[in-house]
Enzyme design. Sequence first.
Site, PDB file in Angstrom:
ATOM      1  N   LYS A 201      -6.222  45.278 119.526  1.00 39.28           N
ATOM      2  CA  LYS A 201      -4.971  45.102 120.264  1.00 39.28           C
ATOM      3  C   LYS A 201      -4.809  46.264 121.234  1.00 39.28           C
ATOM      4  O   LYS A 201      -4.709  47.417 120.821  1.00 39.28           O
ATOM      5  CB  LYS A 201      -3.800  45.061 119.287  1.00 39.28           C
ATOM      6  CG  LYS A 201      -2.444  45.028 119.973  1.00 39.28           C
ATOM      7  CD  LYS A 201      -1.325  44.904 118.961  1.00 39.28           C
ATOM      8  CE  LYS A 201       0.032  45.001 119.626  1.00 39.28           C
ATOM      9  NZ  LYS A 201       1.119  44.909 118.639  1.00 39.28           N
ATOM     10  N   LYS A 257      -6.383  40.876 121.623  1.00 43.99           N
ATOM     11  CA  LYS A 257      -5.071  40.729 122.221  1.00 43.99           C
ATOM     12  C   LYS A 257      -4.838  41.832 123.255  1.00 43.99           C
ATOM     13  O   LYS A 257      -5.108  42.983 122.933  1.00 43.99           O
ATOM     14  CB  LYS A 257      -4.030  40.825 121.110  1.00 43.99           C
ATOM     15  CG  LYS A 257      -2.608  40.933 121.582  1.00 43.99           C
ATOM     16  CD  LYS A 257      -1.687  41.187 120.429  1.00 43.99           C
ATOM     17  CE  LYS A 257      -0.282  41.429 120.975  1.00 43.99           C
ATOM     18  NZ  LYS A 257       0.652  41.780 119.949  1.00 43.99           N
TER      19      LYS A 257
HETATM   20  C1  PBG Z   1       4.394  44.411 118.159  1.00 42.08           C
HETATM   21  C2  PBG Z   1       3.819  43.190 118.746  1.00 42.08           C
HETATM   22  C3  PBG Z   1       3.635  42.962 120.093  1.00 42.08           C
HETATM   23  C4  PBG Z   1       3.138  41.683 120.223  1.00 42.08           C
HETATM   24  C5  PBG Z   1       2.979  41.148 118.934  1.00 42.08           C
HETATM   25  N1  PBG Z   1       3.405  42.112 118.019  1.00 42.08           N
HETATM   26  C6  PBG Z   1       3.935  43.748 121.298  1.00 42.08           C
HETATM   27  C7  PBG Z   1       3.878  45.205 121.292  1.00 42.08           C
HETATM   28  O1  PBG Z   1       2.932  45.803 120.772  1.00 42.08           O
HETATM   29  O2  PBG Z   1       4.817  45.773 121.841  1.00 42.08           O
HETATM   30  C8  PBG Z   1       2.833  41.084 121.551  1.00 42.08           C
HETATM   31  C9  PBG Z   1       3.015  39.663 121.703  1.00 42.08           C
HETATM   32  C10 PBG Z   1       3.290  39.182 123.063  1.00 42.08           C
HETATM   33  O3  PBG Z   1       3.481  39.918 124.067  1.00 42.08           O
HETATM   34  O4  PBG Z   1       3.342  37.968 123.153  1.00 42.08           O
HETATM   35  N2  PBG Z   1       3.854  44.807 116.977  1.00 42.08           N
HETATM   36 ZN    ZN Z   2       5.068  46.484 116.304  1.00 37.32          ZN
END
Ligand code: PBG
Ligand code: ZN
Length: 333
Positions: A201, A257
């Site tokens: 991620k 992601k």
């Molecule tokens: C936070 C989280 C995020 C997403 C899923 N869980 C965003 C972040 O790290 O701020 C992103 C999902 C999306 O943008 O659709 N743990």
């Molecule tokens: Zn988070």
Amino acid sequence: MSDPREPFPLSSLNLRRLRQDEHVRALTREVHIQTEQLIQPLFVAEGIPTRQPVPGLTGVCQETATSLLQQVEADLEAGVRKFLLFGVPLARRERQIDWSYTAGQITALKRRFGRDLWLATDVCLCSSTPHGHCGVLTAEGDHVDNDASVQELTQAALAYAQAGADCVAPSDMMDSRVLAIRGALDRAGLARTVLMSYAVKFHSALYGPFRVAADSTPRADGLKDRASYQLDPARPSDAWRCAQRDLAEGADILMVKPGLPYLDLLRELSRAIRAPWAVYQVSGEFAALEALAAQGLAHRAALHREILTAFKRAGAQMVITYGARYAREWLAA
Ligand code: PBG
Ligand code: ZN
């Protein structure tokens, strides 16, 4: 009569033959989008009087406890059976967080729909901490305390699995959280709960609409963003180490992601590491496509089909997308 000694005419190689009509195109296709491999995210928020649309994400709302059940019922009718739930409780605290709000939503969904749906639940702290970080801050307030965060995350995963979640999906990016969560689940007799790790991620600018929906914008004075725990887009080797580590720690499903900007890694990782791969088409990616279509600059269904095809071509089995509930319509159009 042509001379049989003539060399085979290579210049006549005809690659348009297999593109000429819909039948031969369908017969030769190698990649297929299947709605049964799409996962629909859901947001449920405590204390809102009515469901609130999320800016940029067509058809996605912060749901109330009641509208959540109605939305899922409509989604099941639209052919969606896999969900990723994000709970947004009112109470926020740093430690010993109470997970009962989201656990209660899981219980309600499973009581109503049982095995008709497969329910993954996002495990993170950012909708529950006062500062919106995915972990617990150190006393100095300028860094996320890894081990204190893992303790909280493990409690969340246990609460969700006990409430009946089919899968828990930690998205926090702390070290060793997969090991801790898997161990705790197994010791609690929850060996069947699937663990999907947000293994790869990245620290991305494409999470904007999500942070509105999850009320999770980082807002600590001493720590402004998530760069100290999410991956640096310019250091792809970290993706390999994360994927291998999470698999070794017991993750069942690995994730890349966001999706489109990281297709290179999805391709390489999914070829080299033979595990189920998920890709998350994040909120900003989805909103960008919707904006293009809304301006009349792209055919909405064709646009989404093309991008979903790219995820499959790059090696993803499952795709988490805000458009899952429209996919049947888009694939037919
Ligand atoms: C936070 C989280 C995020 C997403 C899923 N869980 C965003 C972040 O790290 O701020 C992103 C999902 C999306 O943008 O659709 N743990
Ligand atoms: Zn988070």
